[in-house]
Write an enzyme that holds these catalytic residues in place. Structure first.
Site, PDB file in Angstrom:
ATOM      1  N   SER A   1      23.750  37.547  45.149  1.00 56.59           N
ATOM      2  CA  SER A   1      24.450  37.600  46.435  1.00 56.59           C
ATOM      3  C   SER A   1      24.355  38.913  47.185  1.00 56.59           C
ATOM      4  CB  SER A   1      25.929  37.236  46.253  1.00 56.59           C
ATOM      5  OG  SER A   1      26.018  35.848  46.013  1.00 56.59           O
TER       6      SER A   1
ATOM      7  N   THR B   1      26.711  25.245  32.654  1.00 57.92           N
ATOM      8  CA  THR B   1      25.862  26.383  33.024  1.00 57.92           C
ATOM      9  C   THR B   1      24.365  26.148  32.803  1.00 57.92           C
ATOM     10  OG1 THR B   1      27.704  27.855  32.518  1.00 57.92           O
ATOM     11  CG2 THR B   1      25.492  28.856  32.584  1.00 57.92           C
TER      12      THR B   1
ATOM     13  N   TYR C   1      35.437  32.581  49.290  1.00 60.72           N
ATOM     14  CA  TYR C   1      34.009  32.890  49.108  1.00 60.72           C
ATOM     15  C   TYR C   1      33.207  31.617  48.850  1.00 60.72           C
ATOM     16  CZ  TYR C   1      29.882  35.400  47.471  1.00 60.72           C
ATOM     17  OH  TYR C   1      28.611  35.892  47.324  1.00 60.72           O
TER      18      TYR C   1
ATOM     19  N   ARG D   1      30.976  43.908  50.848  1.00 60.72           N
ATOM     20  CA  ARG D   1      32.184  44.096  50.067  1.00 60.72           C
ATOM     21  C   ARG D   1      32.646  45.550  50.169  1.00 60.72           C
ATOM     22  NH1 ARG D   1      33.609  39.943  46.876  1.00 60.72           N
ATOM     23  NH2 ARG D   1      32.058  38.454  46.112  1.00 60.72           N
TER      24      ARG D   1
ATOM     25  N   GLY E   1      26.328  40.869  42.782  1.00 63.30           N
ATOM     26  CA  GLY E   1      25.454  39.705  42.638  1.00 63.30           C
ATOM     27  C   GLY E   1      25.565  39.105  41.244  1.00 63.30           C
ATOM     28  N   THR E   2      25.549  37.804  41.205  1.00 62.08           N
ATOM     29  CA  THR E   2      25.498  37.058  39.940  1.00 62.08           C
ATOM     30  C   THR E   2      24.478  35.949  40.122  1.00 62.08           C
ATOM     31  OG1 THR E   2      27.844  37.418  39.455  1.00 62.08           O
ATOM     32  CG2 THR E   2      26.768  35.564  38.363  1.00 62.08           C
TER      33      THR E   2
ATOM     34  N   ASN F   1      26.751  34.647  33.049  1.00 62.71           N
ATOM     35  CA  ASN F   1      27.708  33.735  32.401  1.00 62.71           C
ATOM     36  C   ASN F   1      28.434  34.469  31.278  1.00 62.71           C
ATOM     37  OD1 ASN F   1      29.072  31.243  32.190  1.00 62.71           O
ATOM     38  ND2 ASN F   1      27.797  30.642  30.451  1.00 62.71           N
TER      39      ASN F   1
HETATM   40  C1  LIG Z   1      31.121  35.590  43.888  1.00 60.86           C
HETATM   41  C2  LIG Z   1      30.024  35.621  42.828  1.00 60.86           C
HETATM   42  C3  LIG Z   1      30.553  36.097  41.486  1.00 60.86           C
HETATM   43  S1  LIG Z   1      29.284  34.012  42.680  1.00 60.86           S
HETATM   44  C4  LIG Z   1      28.209  34.207  44.036  1.00 60.86           C
HETATM   45  C5  LIG Z   1      26.717  34.062  43.817  1.00 60.86           C
HETATM   46  N1  LIG Z   1      26.253  33.509  42.608  1.00 60.86           N
HETATM   47  C6  LIG Z   1      26.379  32.190  42.349  1.00 60.86           C
HETATM   48  O1  LIG Z   1      26.956  31.421  43.095  1.00 60.86           O
HETATM   49  C7  LIG Z   1      25.828  31.712  41.015  1.00 60.86           C
HETATM   50  C8  LIG Z   1      26.955  31.045  40.244  1.00 60.86           C
HETATM   51  C9  LIG Z   1      26.503  30.536  38.899  1.00 60.86           C
HETATM   52  C10 LIG Z   1      25.976  31.616  38.040  1.00 60.86           C
HETATM   53  C11 LIG Z   1      26.027  31.282  36.552  1.00 60.86           C
HETATM   54  N2  LIG Z   1      27.341  30.831  36.117  1.00 60.86           N
HETATM   55  C12 LIG Z   1      27.580  29.563  35.718  1.00 60.86           C
HETATM   56  O2  LIG Z   1      26.731  28.719  35.700  1.00 60.86           O
HETATM   57  C13 LIG Z   1      28.997  29.258  35.289  1.00 60.86           C
HETATM   58  N3  LIG Z   1      29.174  27.868  34.870  1.00 60.86           N
HETATM   59  C14 LIG Z   1      25.698  32.578  35.846  1.00 60.86           C
HETATM   60  O3  LIG Z   1      26.650  33.273  35.425  1.00 60.86           O
HETATM   61  O4  LIG Z   1      24.497  32.898  35.785  1.00 60.86           O
HETATM   62  C15 LIG Z   1      26.654  35.536  43.840  1.00 60.86           C
HETATM   63  O5  LIG Z   1      25.829  36.302  43.488  1.00 60.86           O
HETATM   64  N4  LIG Z   1      28.001  35.677  44.127  1.00 60.86           N
HETATM   65  C16 LIG Z   1      28.819  36.486  43.270  1.00 60.86           C
HETATM   66  C17 LIG Z   1      29.243  37.764  44.013  1.00 60.86           C
HETATM   67  O6  LIG Z   1      29.204  37.760  45.250  1.00 60.86           O
HETATM   68  O7  LIG Z   1      29.584  38.710  43.295  1.00 60.86           O
END
Ligand SMILES: CC1(C)S[C@@H]2[C@H](NC(=O)CCCC[C@H](NC(=O)C[NH3+])C(=O)[O-])C(=O)N2[C@H]1C(=O)[O-]
Length: 351
Positions: free
Chosen positions: A62, A123, A159, A287, A302-303, A329
Site C-alpha cells: 500500500s 490467507t 480503510y 499516513r 505496506g502489507t 500474515n
Molecule cells: C491497512 C493494511 C495493513 S492492509 C492494506 C494493503 N494490503 C492488503 O490489503 C493485503 C491484505 C492481505 C495480506 C495478507 N493477509 C491475509 O491474507 C490475512 N488473512 C498478508 O498478511 O500477506 C496494504 O498494504 N495495506 C496495509 C497498510 O496500509 O498498512
C-alpha cells in the site's frame, strides 16, 4: 529542535526481534542529511541462503497508494479534475452513491467495502487463487459494490483498497493513459527512481531483490514463498516494486515540494487522527505517525504477501527511513518492525 541521532543499535534490536518472531530477514535504510545508514540482517532468500542487504528491491504494497495520490494530485493541479466533485463525474461506470467524492476516496472516507476482506479471509488459499490472476479494475470494484458500504460518504475513516482501485480506474479513464505510464513519466523518471517499477501484470521482481515469505494461518506449517505474483488484486492500490533508497527519496521529494505544488501537498499532509491517542493519522494517500520524541513523520505502510514495509519522512524531508521484513500474515512482526520509526527518528529503543 534538532532530531536525536538515529540509533543503529535500536534498529538492529528491532530487526533481531522481527526475526525471532518469524521474519527470515529485515532491512532498514535511514537517510539523514548527508548521512545514510544501511542496516540489515537475516536472509533475502532462504533456499539459496542469500543474505539480506538494504539495497534489495521488494513489493511495497500500500505504499503504492502514495504514488497513485501523487499522480492524482498532479492532475488536480493541472485543473483536470476537482477533488470535491463526485467521483462518478470521472468514471465510466458509476459507483452506487453519487455523494462519494474524489477526496473521500483519497482519505478512505467513501465507505466502500474492501474486497480483500473476502479474498484473503483464508490467507494461503486466497493468495494461491489470485497470485497469477489478472483482474480489471471494474472486476475489483464490482466485488466491493456487491457488499453494503461501511459508512455514509464522509462519515468515517474506513480503510479500503477499493478506494485506490477506483482512483486508478478514474485516472486511466480521465486521461486515456495507463497508470504504469503515469508512474513512470510523472514520478519514477523525474526522481530517477531506478529501483522502482510497476510491471503489472508481470509477476517477477527484476534485479537484486528480497524473496517474500507468507506465513500460513496454521502457523505450525512452513512459510510459503510468495515472491512471484501479479498483485492484480492490488494494482494502483498495491503493485509498485521499489527499494529503501528510492522510497526514502520519494517521500523526501514529496514533502519538499518536488512532486506536487504546495496547494496540493498541504492537502495531502493535513492529517485526521485515526486512532484513539492520535498518534496515527491519515491525510490524502498519506499516513502520519506522531512519535515519542514529539516529531510527526509522513509516509505509508505496506502489507503484501511476503513483505511488510514502513516508509516515512520528516515534514521537511531531511530524514527518511524505510524498513522491510520479508514475511507477512504475522501481526507481531508488523508491529515490531514499526519500532524502527522510534529508532530512526527518536534514537530510542522501543521497550
Ligand atoms: C491497512 C493494511 C495493513 S492492509 C492494506 C494493503 N494490503 C492488503 O490489503 C493485503 C491484505 C492481505 C495480506 C495478507 N493477509 C491475509 O491474507 C490475512 N488473512 C498478508 O498478511 O500477506 C496494504 O498494504 N495495506 C496495509 C497498510 O496500509 O498498512
Amino acid at each position: 529542535s534538532p532530531l536525536p541521532n538515529p540509533s543503529v543499535t535500536a534498529v538492529l534490536n528491532v530487526q533481531k526481534q522481527a526475526m525471532a518472531n518469524g521474519a527470515p530477514g529485515a532491512l532498514t535504510r535511514i537517510d539523514s542529511g548527508t548521512s545514510s545508514y544501511r542496516i540489515s540482517r537475516g536472509q533475502a532468500d532462504t533456499a539459496a541462503h542469500a543474505a539480506m542487504d538494504a539495497d534489495r528491491r521488494f513489493r511495497v504494497g500500500s505504499v503504492s497508494k502514495s504514488f497513485t495520490t501523487v499522480v492524482l494530485m498532479q492532475l488536480a493541479a493541472e485543473g483536470r479534475l476537482d477533488l470535491d466533485a463526485s467521483a462518478n463525474t470521472y468514471l465510466p461506470k458509476p459507483l452506487p452513491d453519487d455523494r462519494i467524492t474524489v477526496r473521500h476516496l483519497l482519505s478512505h472516507r467513501s465507505g466502500l467495502w474492501d474486497y480483500t476482506n473476502d479474498m484473503f479471509y483464508y490467507t494461503v488459499p486466497g493468495f494461491e487463487s489470485v497470485r497469477n490472476k489478472v483482474f480489471t479494475y471494474q472486476e475489483l470494484i464490482d466485488l466491493s459494490t456487491a457488499h453494503k458500504v461501511n459508512n455514509e460518504p464522509g462519515a468515517a475513516h474506513s480503510y479500503s483498497n477499493t478506494n485506490f482501485v477506483v482512483l486508478g480506474r478514474l485516472i486511466e479513464h480521465l486521461t486515456g493513459v495507463p497508470m504504469a505510464t503515469h508512474y513512470q513519466q510523472r514520478v519514477f523518471e523525474p526522481l530517477k527512481l531506478r529501483n522502482t517499477s510497476y510491471v503489472h501484470p508481470g509477476t517477477a521482481i527484476s534485479g537484486s531483490h528480497a524473496r517474500g515469505y507468507l506465513r500460513q494461518d496454521d502457523t505450525t506449517l512452513p512459510l510459503v514463498d510468495s515472491t512471484e505474483q501479479t498483485v492484480s488484486w492490488g494494482q494502483s492500490a498495491g503493485a509498485v516494486i521499489s527499494n529503501a533508497a528510492d522510497l526514502n527519496r520519494f517521500f523526501s521529494s514529496l514533502v519538499s515540494g518536488k512532486l506536487v505544488p504546495q496547494a496540493q501537498l498541504q492537502q495531502m499532509m493535513s492529517m485526521v487522527p485515526v486512532n484513539s491517542d492520535g498518534t496515527q493519522s491519515y491525510g490524502l494517500g498519506l499516513r502520519g505517525r506522531k512519535l515519542s520524541c514529539g516529531v510527526t513523520v509522513y509516509g505509508h505502510t505496506g502489507t503484501v504477501q511476503g513483505y511488510y514495509t514502513y516508509a516515512f519522512t520528516t515534514a521537511d524531508g531531511k530524514r527518511s527511513m524505510t524498513s522491510m521484513a520479508n514475511t507477512s500474515n504475522n501481526g507481531t512482526v508488523n508491529t515490531v518492525l514499526g519500532g524502527t520509526l522510534e529508532a530512526a527518528f527518536c534514537g530510542t529503543t522501543v521497550a
